[in-house]
Design a protein around this motif. Structure first.
Motif, PDB file in Angstrom:
ATOM      1  N   LEU A   1       0.826  -1.204   0.000  1.00 16.97           N
ATOM      2  CA  LEU A   1       0.000   0.000   0.000  1.00 16.97           C
ATOM      3  C   LEU A   1       0.862   1.257   0.000  1.00 16.97           C
ATOM      4  CD1 LEU A   1      -2.881   1.068   0.057  1.00 16.97           C
ATOM      5  CD2 LEU A   1      -2.761   1.037   2.545  1.00 16.97           C
ATOM      6  N   ALA A   2       1.925   1.251   0.782  1.00 17.67           N
ATOM      7  CA  ALA A   2       2.822   2.416   0.812  1.00 17.67           C
ATOM      8  C   ALA A   2       3.471   2.615  -0.552  1.00 17.67           C
ATOM      9  CB  ALA A   2       3.890   2.230   1.888  1.00 17.67           C
ATOM     10  N   GLU A   3       3.891   1.530  -1.182  1.00 20.07           N
ATOM     11  CA  GLU A   3       4.515   1.662  -2.498  1.00 20.07           C
ATOM     12  C   GLU A   3       3.529   2.193  -3.529  1.00 20.07           C
ATOM     13  OE1 GLU A   3       7.603  -0.776  -5.189  1.00 20.07           O
ATOM     14  OE2 GLU A   3       5.842  -1.925  -4.568  1.00 20.07           O
ATOM     15  N   LEU A   4       2.306   1.709  -3.507  1.00 16.59           N
ATOM     16  CA  LEU A   4       1.302   2.190  -4.449  1.00 16.59           C
ATOM     17  C   LEU A   4       0.984   3.663  -4.230  1.00 16.59           C
ATOM     18  CD1 LEU A   4      -1.077  -0.894  -4.580  1.00 16.59           C
ATOM     19  CD2 LEU A   4       0.449  -0.068  -6.384  1.00 16.59           C
ATOM     20  N   GLU A   5       0.949   4.095  -2.981  1.00 14.54           N
ATOM     21  CA  GLU A   5       0.699   5.509  -2.700  1.00 14.54           C
ATOM     22  C   GLU A   5       1.847   6.375  -3.213  1.00 14.54           C
ATOM     23  OE1 GLU A   5      -0.386   6.366   1.333  1.00 14.54           O
ATOM     24  OE2 GLU A   5      -1.964   4.870   1.333  1.00 14.54           O
ATOM     25  N   VAL A   6       3.082   5.927  -2.986  1.00 16.14           N
ATOM     26  CA  VAL A   6       4.235   6.691  -3.467  1.00 16.14           C
ATOM     27  C   VAL A   6       4.208   6.766  -4.990  1.00 16.14           C
ATOM     28  CG1 VAL A   6       6.754   6.669  -3.685  1.00 16.14           C
ATOM     29  CG2 VAL A   6       5.699   6.287  -1.461  1.00 16.14           C
ATOM     30  N   LEU A   7       3.941   5.653  -5.641  1.00 21.82           N
ATOM     31  CA  LEU A   7       3.924   5.632  -7.108  1.00 21.82           C
ATOM     32  C   LEU A   7       2.775   6.446  -7.684  1.00 21.82           C
ATOM     33  CD1 LEU A   7       4.908   1.934  -7.805  1.00 21.82           C
ATOM     34  CD2 LEU A   7       6.292   3.981  -8.196  1.00 21.82           C
ATOM     35  N   SER A   8       1.673   6.528  -6.968  1.00 24.22           N
ATOM     36  CA  SER A   8       0.566   7.345  -7.472  1.00 24.22           C
ATOM     37  C   SER A   8       0.882   8.834  -7.354  1.00 24.22           C
ATOM     38  CB  SER A   8      -0.729   7.012  -6.742  1.00 24.22           C
ATOM     39  OG  SER A   8      -0.689   7.482  -5.410  1.00 24.22           O
ATOM     40  N   LEU A   9       1.675   9.208  -6.366  1.00 28.98           N
ATOM     41  CA  LEU A   9       2.044  10.617  -6.201  1.00 28.98           C
ATOM     42  C   LEU A   9       3.256  11.001  -7.040  1.00 28.98           C
ATOM     43  CD1 LEU A   9       1.549  10.939  -2.358  1.00 28.98           C
ATOM     44  CD2 LEU A   9       0.130  11.953  -4.145  1.00 28.98           C
ATOM     45  N   VAL A  10       4.116  10.027  -7.319  1.00 30.16           N
ATOM     46  CA  VAL A  10       5.334  10.284  -8.108  1.00 30.16           C
ATOM     47  C   VAL A  10       5.395   9.218  -9.208  1.00 30.16           C
ATOM     48  CG1 VAL A  10       7.808  10.709  -7.972  1.00 30.16           C
ATOM     49  CG2 VAL A  10       6.410  11.072  -5.955  1.00 30.16           C
ATOM     50  N   PRO A  11       4.592   9.387 -10.255  1.00 29.34           N
ATOM     51  CA  PRO A  11       4.479   8.342 -11.271  1.00 29.34           C
ATOM     52  C   PRO A  11       5.723   8.146 -12.136  1.00 29.34           C
ATOM     53  CG  PRO A  11       3.187  10.251 -11.891  1.00 29.34           C
ATOM     54  CD  PRO A  11       3.696  10.501 -10.506  1.00 29.34           C
ATOM     55  N   CYS A  12       6.656   9.060 -12.119  1.00 27.70           N
ATOM     56  CA  CYS A  12       7.834   8.953 -12.978  1.00 27.70           C
ATOM     57  C   CYS A  12       8.887   7.989 -12.432  1.00 27.70           C
ATOM     58  CB  CYS A  12       8.472  10.326 -13.174  1.00 27.70           C
ATOM     59  SG  CYS A  12       9.211  11.006 -11.675  1.00 27.70           S
ATOM     60  N   LEU A  13       8.702   7.435 -11.259  1.00 27.38           N
ATOM     61  CA  LEU A  13       9.737   6.603 -10.641  1.00 27.38           C
ATOM     62  C   LEU A  13      10.040   5.330 -11.415  1.00 27.38           C
ATOM     63  CD1 LEU A  13       8.890   6.936  -6.867  1.00 27.38           C
ATOM     64  CD2 LEU A  13      10.805   7.940  -8.093  1.00 27.38           C
ATOM     65  N   ASP A  14       9.124   4.862 -12.245  1.00 31.42           N
ATOM     66  CA  ASP A  14       9.396   3.648 -13.003  1.00 31.42           C
ATOM     67  C   ASP A  14      10.162   3.919 -14.298  1.00 31.42           C
ATOM     68  OD1 ASP A  14       7.334   4.916 -14.273  1.00 31.42           O
ATOM     69  OD2 ASP A  14       6.096   3.125 -14.523  1.00 31.42           O
ATOM     70  N   ARG A  15      10.435   5.174 -14.593  1.00 32.05           N
ATOM     71  CA  ARG A  15      11.237   5.510 -15.779  1.00 32.05           C
ATOM     72  C   ARG A  15      12.719   5.380 -15.451  1.00 32.05           C
ATOM     73  NH1 ARG A  15       8.248  10.872 -16.594  1.00 32.05           N
ATOM     74  NH2 ARG A  15      10.320  11.660 -16.137  1.00 32.05           N
ATOM     75  N   THR A  16      13.518   5.193 -16.481  1.00 33.98           N
ATOM     76  CA  THR A  16      14.960   5.009 -16.290  1.00 33.98           C
ATOM     77  C   THR A  16      15.712   6.325 -16.175  1.00 33.98           C
ATOM     78  OG1 THR A  16      15.276   4.880 -18.686  1.00 33.98           O
ATOM     79  CG2 THR A  16      14.994   2.795 -17.479  1.00 33.98           C
ATOM     80  N   ASP A  17      15.112   7.433 -16.601  1.00 31.82           N
ATOM     81  CA  ASP A  17      15.820   8.717 -16.598  1.00 31.82           C
ATOM     82  C   ASP A  17      15.618   9.517 -15.312  1.00 31.82           C
ATOM     83  OD1 ASP A  17      13.137   9.171 -17.142  1.00 31.82           O
ATOM     84  OD2 ASP A  17      13.523  10.886 -18.456  1.00 31.82           O
ATOM     85  N   VAL A  18      15.036   8.915 -14.285  1.00 29.44           N
ATOM     86  CA  VAL A  18      14.835   9.611 -13.005  1.00 29.44           C
ATOM     87  C   VAL A  18      16.182   9.711 -12.286  1.00 29.44           C
ATOM     88  CG1 VAL A  18      13.649   9.524 -10.788  1.00 29.44           C
ATOM     89  CG2 VAL A  18      12.481   8.762 -12.844  1.00 29.44           C
ATOM     90  N   PRO A  19      16.533  10.915 -11.809  1.00 32.44           N
ATOM     91  CA  PRO A  19      17.809  11.058 -11.084  1.00 32.44           C
ATOM     92  C   PRO A  19      17.873  10.161  -9.852  1.00 32.44           C
ATOM     93  CG  PRO A  19      16.844  13.205 -11.567  1.00 32.44           C
ATOM     94  CD  PRO A  19      15.826  12.182 -11.934  1.00 32.44           C
ATOM     95  N   LYS A  20      19.073   9.713  -9.548  1.00 34.31           N
ATOM     96  CA  LYS A  20      19.282   8.825  -8.400  1.00 34.31           C
ATOM     97  C   LYS A  20      18.847   9.493  -7.098  1.00 34.31           C
ATOM     98  CE  LYS A  20      22.672   5.673  -6.550  1.00 34.31           C
ATOM     99  NZ  LYS A  20      23.978   5.062  -6.696  1.00 34.31           N
ATOM    100  N   ALA A  21      19.047  10.797  -6.989  1.00 32.19           N
ATOM    101  CA  ALA A  21      18.646  11.518  -5.777  1.00 32.19           C
ATOM    102  C   ALA A  21      17.127  11.466  -5.580  1.00 32.19           C
ATOM    103  CB  ALA A  21      19.112  12.968  -5.853  1.00 32.19           C
ATOM    104  N   ASP A  22      16.362  11.575  -6.670  1.00 35.03           N
ATOM    105  CA  ASP A  22      14.910  11.498  -6.560  1.00 35.03           C
ATOM    106  C   ASP A  22      14.455  10.102  -6.158  1.00 35.03           C
ATOM    107  OD1 ASP A  22      14.663  14.148  -7.183  1.00 35.03           O
ATOM    108  OD2 ASP A  22      13.974  13.835  -9.243  1.00 35.03           O
ATOM    109  N   LYS A  23      15.129   9.081  -6.680  1.00 34.20           N
ATOM    110  CA  LYS A  23      14.785   7.706  -6.290  1.00 34.20           C
ATOM    111  C   LYS A  23      15.077   7.489  -4.803  1.00 34.20           C
ATOM    112  CE  LYS A  23      15.178   5.429 -10.729  1.00 34.20           C
ATOM    113  NZ  LYS A  23      15.772   4.334 -11.503  1.00 34.20           N
ATOM    114  N   GLU A  24      16.159   8.069  -4.321  1.00 36.69           N
ATOM    115  CA  GLU A  24      16.497   7.921  -2.900  1.00 36.69           C
ATOM    116  C   GLU A  24      15.499   8.671  -2.019  1.00 36.69           C
ATOM    117  OE1 GLU A  24      18.360   6.360   0.350  1.00 36.69           O
ATOM    118  OE2 GLU A  24      18.519   5.773  -1.739  1.00 36.69           O
TER     119      GLU A  24
END
Length: 151
Positions: free
Chosen positions: A44-67
């Motif tokens: 549930l926490a992962e789905l909430e994070v992904l719904s608020l930040v949908p770009c996380l599954d892309r490869t061009d997301v900066p490492k700092a944003d993923k962290e």
């Protein structure tokens, strides 16, 4: 089944101890790995994070944003576990030889702090879509609390 985009529980075991530390340093007997990885909390926490930040599954997301998203998810999992940990923690233990007392943690206040931290971390990611939805992580009040508010 979890998507494992933000945190992969197979390769990243450090987050489990981080959740325990955020909850006041509870041990693995009080809060097991299975409790933390329970789909009601982890998925549930992962789905909430992904719904608020949908770009996380892309490869061009900066490492700092993923962290930032990883740390926000850790805070979100801990906030969801606050209500369950509250009843599990022993504040005073007495035996024949030893007596010790732990100062009680105010889990309601802790939950608010954890949610605020998670929201501010996610808000700092460029593709954050939750602008203006400050009640995203808020748990609905109980019927008793609503009834007391109107009395």
């Amino acid at each position: 089944m979890a998507l494992n985009i933000v945190i992969d529980p197979v390769t990243d075991l450090a987050f489990i101890e981080s959740v325990r530390r955020l909850l006041g340093g509870v041990d693995s007997e009080t809060l097991s790995d299975e409790d933390i990885l329970d789909p009601a909390f982890f998925d549930l926490a992962e789905l909430e994070v992904l719904s608020l930040v949908p770009c996380l599954d892309r490869t061009d997301v900066p490492k700092a944003d993923k962290e930032k998203a990883r740390i926000a998810m850790i805070h979100l999992i801990a906030s969801k576990l606050c209500s369950t940990v509250k009843g599990r923690v022993e504040y005073e233990v007495k035996t024949i030889d030893v007596t010790w007392r732990r100062s009680p943690v105010k889990y309601d206040d802790l939950q608010d702090d954890l949610l605020t931290t998670a929201d501010s971390l996610l808000n700092s990611i460029e593709c954050y879509t939750g602008a203006g939805t400050t009640n995203t992580f808020v748990v609905a009040p109980s019927k008793r609390a609503v009834r007391e508010r109107y009395e």
